[in-house]
Write a protein that holds these residues in place. Structure first.
Motif, PDB file in Angstrom:
ATOM      1  N   UNK A 109       0.831  -1.212   0.000  1.00 27.71           N
ATOM      2  CA  UNK A 109       0.000   0.000   0.000  1.00 27.71           C
ATOM      3  C   UNK A 109       0.869   1.267   0.000  1.00 27.71           C
ATOM      4  N   UNK A 110       2.136   1.106  -0.360  1.00 33.43           N
ATOM      5  CA  UNK A 110       3.006   2.262  -0.549  1.00 33.43           C
ATOM      6  C   UNK A 110       3.826   2.678   0.652  1.00 33.43           C
ATOM      7  N   UNK A 111       3.779   1.910   1.728  1.00 32.50           N
ATOM      8  CA  UNK A 111       4.600   2.232   2.888  1.00 32.50           C
ATOM      9  C   UNK A 111       6.035   1.756   2.643  1.00 32.50           C
ATOM     10  N   UNK A 112       6.981   2.569   3.079  1.00 36.01           N
ATOM     11  CA  UNK A 112       8.392   2.207   2.971  1.00 36.01           C
ATOM     12  C   UNK A 112       8.748   1.354   4.185  1.00 36.01           C
ATOM     13  N   UNK A 113       9.062   0.074   3.960  1.00 44.51           N
ATOM     14  CA  UNK A 113       9.153  -0.901   5.045  1.00 44.51           C
ATOM     15  C   UNK A 113      10.535  -1.548   5.085  1.00 44.51           C
ATOM     16  N   UNK A 114      11.065  -1.677   6.301  1.00 48.68           N
ATOM     17  CA  UNK A 114      12.276  -2.452   6.534  1.00 48.68           C
ATOM     18  C   UNK A 114      11.906  -3.647   7.403  1.00 48.68           C
ATOM     19  N   UNK A 115      12.171  -4.843   6.901  1.00 44.91           N
ATOM     20  CA  UNK A 115      11.976  -6.074   7.658  1.00 44.91           C
ATOM     21  C   UNK A 115      13.327  -6.514   8.211  1.00 44.91           C
ATOM     22  N   UNK A 116      13.411  -6.676   9.527  1.00 41.80           N
ATOM     23  CA  UNK A 116      14.652  -7.116  10.161  1.00 41.80           C
ATOM     24  C   UNK A 116      14.453  -8.522  10.722  1.00 41.80           C
ATOM     25  N   UNK A 117      15.260  -9.452  10.246  1.00 34.08           N
ATOM     26  CA  UNK A 117      15.252 -10.805  10.792  1.00 34.08           C
ATOM     27  C   UNK A 117      16.257 -10.837  11.929  1.00 34.08           C
ATOM     28  N   UNK A 133      24.571 -15.401  -1.779  1.00 32.41           N
ATOM     29  CA  UNK A 133      24.896 -15.278  -0.366  1.00 32.41           C
ATOM     30  C   UNK A 133      24.703 -13.835   0.080  1.00 32.41           C
ATOM     31  N   UNK A 134      24.181 -13.644   1.286  1.00 32.38           N
ATOM     32  CA  UNK A 134      23.886 -12.296   1.764  1.00 32.38           C
ATOM     33  C   UNK A 134      24.571 -12.037   3.102  1.00 32.38           C
ATOM     34  N   UNK A 135      24.840 -10.771   3.360  1.00 35.62           N
ATOM     35  CA  UNK A 135      25.322 -10.348   4.670  1.00 35.62           C
ATOM     36  C   UNK A 135      24.122 -10.194   5.605  1.00 35.62           C
ATOM     37  N   UNK A 136      24.401 -10.044   6.921  1.00 35.09           N
ATOM     38  CA  UNK A 136      23.270  -9.944   7.824  1.00 35.09           C
ATOM     39  C   UNK A 136      23.563  -9.243   9.128  1.00 35.09           C
ATOM     40  N   UNK A 137      22.562  -9.279   9.990  1.00 39.75           N
ATOM     41  CA  UNK A 137      22.563  -8.531  11.245  1.00 39.75           C
ATOM     42  C   UNK A 137      23.723  -8.922  12.158  1.00 39.75           C
ATOM     43  N   UNK A 138      24.000 -10.204  12.270  1.00 47.25           N
ATOM     44  CA  UNK A 138      25.067 -10.643  13.173  1.00 47.25           C
ATOM     45  C   UNK A 138      26.415 -10.069  12.763  1.00 47.25           C
ATOM     46  N   UNK A 139      26.632  -9.913  11.458  1.00 51.37           N
ATOM     47  CA  UNK A 139      27.899  -9.342  10.985  1.00 51.37           C
ATOM     48  C   UNK A 139      27.986  -7.848  11.279  1.00 51.37           C
ATOM     49  N   UNK A 140      26.854  -7.163  11.200  1.00 50.98           N
ATOM     50  CA  UNK A 140      26.833  -5.739  11.529  1.00 50.98           C
ATOM     51  C   UNK A 140      27.087  -5.520  13.016  1.00 50.98           C
ATOM     52  N   UNK A 141      26.398  -6.277  13.849  1.00 53.34           N
ATOM     53  CA  UNK A 141      26.522  -6.087  15.292  1.00 53.34           C
ATOM     54  C   UNK A 141      27.905  -6.470  15.819  1.00 53.34           C
ATOM     55  N   UNK A 142      28.584  -7.360  15.117  1.00 50.18           N
ATOM     56  CA  UNK A 142      29.934  -7.760  15.523  1.00 50.18           C
ATOM     57  C   UNK A 142      31.020  -6.936  14.845  1.00 50.18           C
ATOM     58  N   UNK A 157      16.949   3.655  11.100  1.00 55.26           N
ATOM     59  CA  UNK A 157      15.838   3.151  10.294  1.00 55.26           C
ATOM     60  C   UNK A 157      14.567   3.965  10.517  1.00 55.26           C
ATOM     61  N   UNK A 158      14.363   4.455  11.729  1.00 55.37           N
ATOM     62  CA  UNK A 158      13.181   5.286  12.004  1.00 55.37           C
ATOM     63  C   UNK A 158      13.126   6.505  11.096  1.00 55.37           C
ATOM     64  N   UNK A 159      14.283   7.062  10.792  1.00 51.45           N
ATOM     65  CA  UNK A 159      14.334   8.268   9.977  1.00 51.45           C
ATOM     66  C   UNK A 159      14.100   7.977   8.500  1.00 51.45           C
ATOM     67  N   UNK A 160      14.266   6.735   8.092  1.00 52.39           N
ATOM     68  CA  UNK A 160      14.208   6.400   6.663  1.00 52.39           C
ATOM     69  C   UNK A 160      12.949   5.655   6.257  1.00 52.39           C
ATOM     70  N   UNK A 161      12.341   4.915   7.187  1.00 48.88           N
ATOM     71  CA  UNK A 161      11.230   4.019   6.843  1.00 48.88           C
ATOM     72  C   UNK A 161       9.949   4.401   7.575  1.00 48.88           C
ATOM     73  N   UNK A 162       8.820   4.045   6.951  1.00 49.90           N
ATOM     74  CA  UNK A 162       7.522   4.235   7.596  1.00 49.90           C
ATOM     75  C   UNK A 162       7.307   3.198   8.700  1.00 49.90           C
ATOM     76  N   UNK A 163       7.751   1.965   8.429  1.00 49.22           N
ATOM     77  CA  UNK A 163       7.621   0.894   9.411  1.00 49.22           C
ATOM     78  C   UNK A 163       8.874   0.034   9.426  1.00 49.22           C
ATOM     79  N   UNK A 164       9.261  -0.392  10.611  1.00 45.07           N
ATOM     80  CA  UNK A 164      10.316  -1.386  10.796  1.00 45.07           C
ATOM     81  C   UNK A 164       9.658  -2.578  11.482  1.00 45.07           C
ATOM     82  N   UNK A 165       9.605  -3.703  10.788  1.00 44.03           N
ATOM     83  CA  UNK A 165       8.958  -4.912  11.297  1.00 44.03           C
ATOM     84  C   UNK A 165      10.058  -5.918  11.644  1.00 44.03           C
TER      85      UNK A 165
END
Length: 233
Positions: free
Chosen positions: A63-71, A88-97, A142-150
């Motif tokens: 419906x046009x919302x800018x959404x970031x999904x975080x696993x 192959x993709x990078x992910x959250x664990x690599x960022x946090x470490x 993410x709050x500044x860039x997206x309408x929703x972070x799920x």
């Protein structure tokens, strides 16, 4: 230019499922403009939480919302295998470490308006990683860039991860598999979320026996809405 990934195996649900997702989406929107970061939580694995998280995020994007999904299930994610990624993709664990920066872990998808941060490689200390200041900084950016972070979170009954994540969320939705989890257990999860200062938005009652007609009373105390969904996590 942002990384991109193609998601496969994007099955649509039946009519009842699609209507339940739309109801959930509408109720999320009516929670208020200050509810932007939303976690989906369950007590145990295989209650349908990850399926519902992705469905909600993609429905908001439609419906046009800018959404970031975080696993954020660093312990046992299902998303990479479920959506049959072509690379192959990078992910959250690599960022946090400290191995990757923010730009390296956010992926545009073939679904318009939907970006994803995958969980990344398994980590032996996920709770410690989630307590790092980097996670709070990621959510604030993410709050500044997206309408929703799920956010998809690990099951909460025997793990601290969900309570840590709740500290950074505006609200939580609890996914319950009908007839499988006791009221006492779910009340304990609800109390844990509230102690974290995270607002309880509602409950999704999953894998409901639609013929019994007995499922309404048991969980209605939890929140504003109940939805029925027929897929597992």
């Amino acid at each position: 230019m942002r990384n991109s990934v193609k998601l496969e195996n994007l099955k649509k649900g039946n009519y009842n499922f699609e209507e339940a997702i739309k109801t959930l989406r509408t109720n999320i929107q009516f929670c208020g403009s200050n509810i932007k970061v939303i976690m989906l939580e369950s007590a145990f694995p295989n209650e349908g939480k990850s399926s519902m998280t992705f469905s909600l995020a993609s429905s908001l994007a439609q419906i046009g919302k800018n959404v970031l999904l975080i696993d954020a299930d660093i312990r046992k994610s299902v998303m990479v295998s479920r959506y049959q990624l072509d690379k192959e993709v990078n992910g959250l664990s690599q960022f946090l470490s400290g191995q990757k920066n923010k730009e390296e872990i956010i992926y545009e998808t073939n679904l318009k308006n939907l970006n994803i941060i995958f969980s990344g490689p398994y980590s032996p200390n996920p709770a410690e990683l989630l307590e790092e200041p980097m996670f709070a900084l990621l959510i604030e950016a993410a709050r500044a860039e997206y309408d929703y972070i799920i956010i998809d979170t690990p099951p909460m009954m025997n793990l601290i991860d969900g309570a840590i994540i709740a500290n950074h969320c505006d609200g939580a939705v609890l996914v319950i598999e009908s007839g499988k989890v006791s009221y006492r257990v779910e009340q304990k999860i609800k109390n844990q979320l509230e102690k974290s200062g995270c607002r309880m938005l509602g409950v999704i009652l999953n894998n409901v026996d639609m013929e019994s007609g007995r499922y309404y009373g048991k969980y209605k105390k939890y929140g504003k809405y109940e939805d029925e969904h027929q897929e597992n996590e």
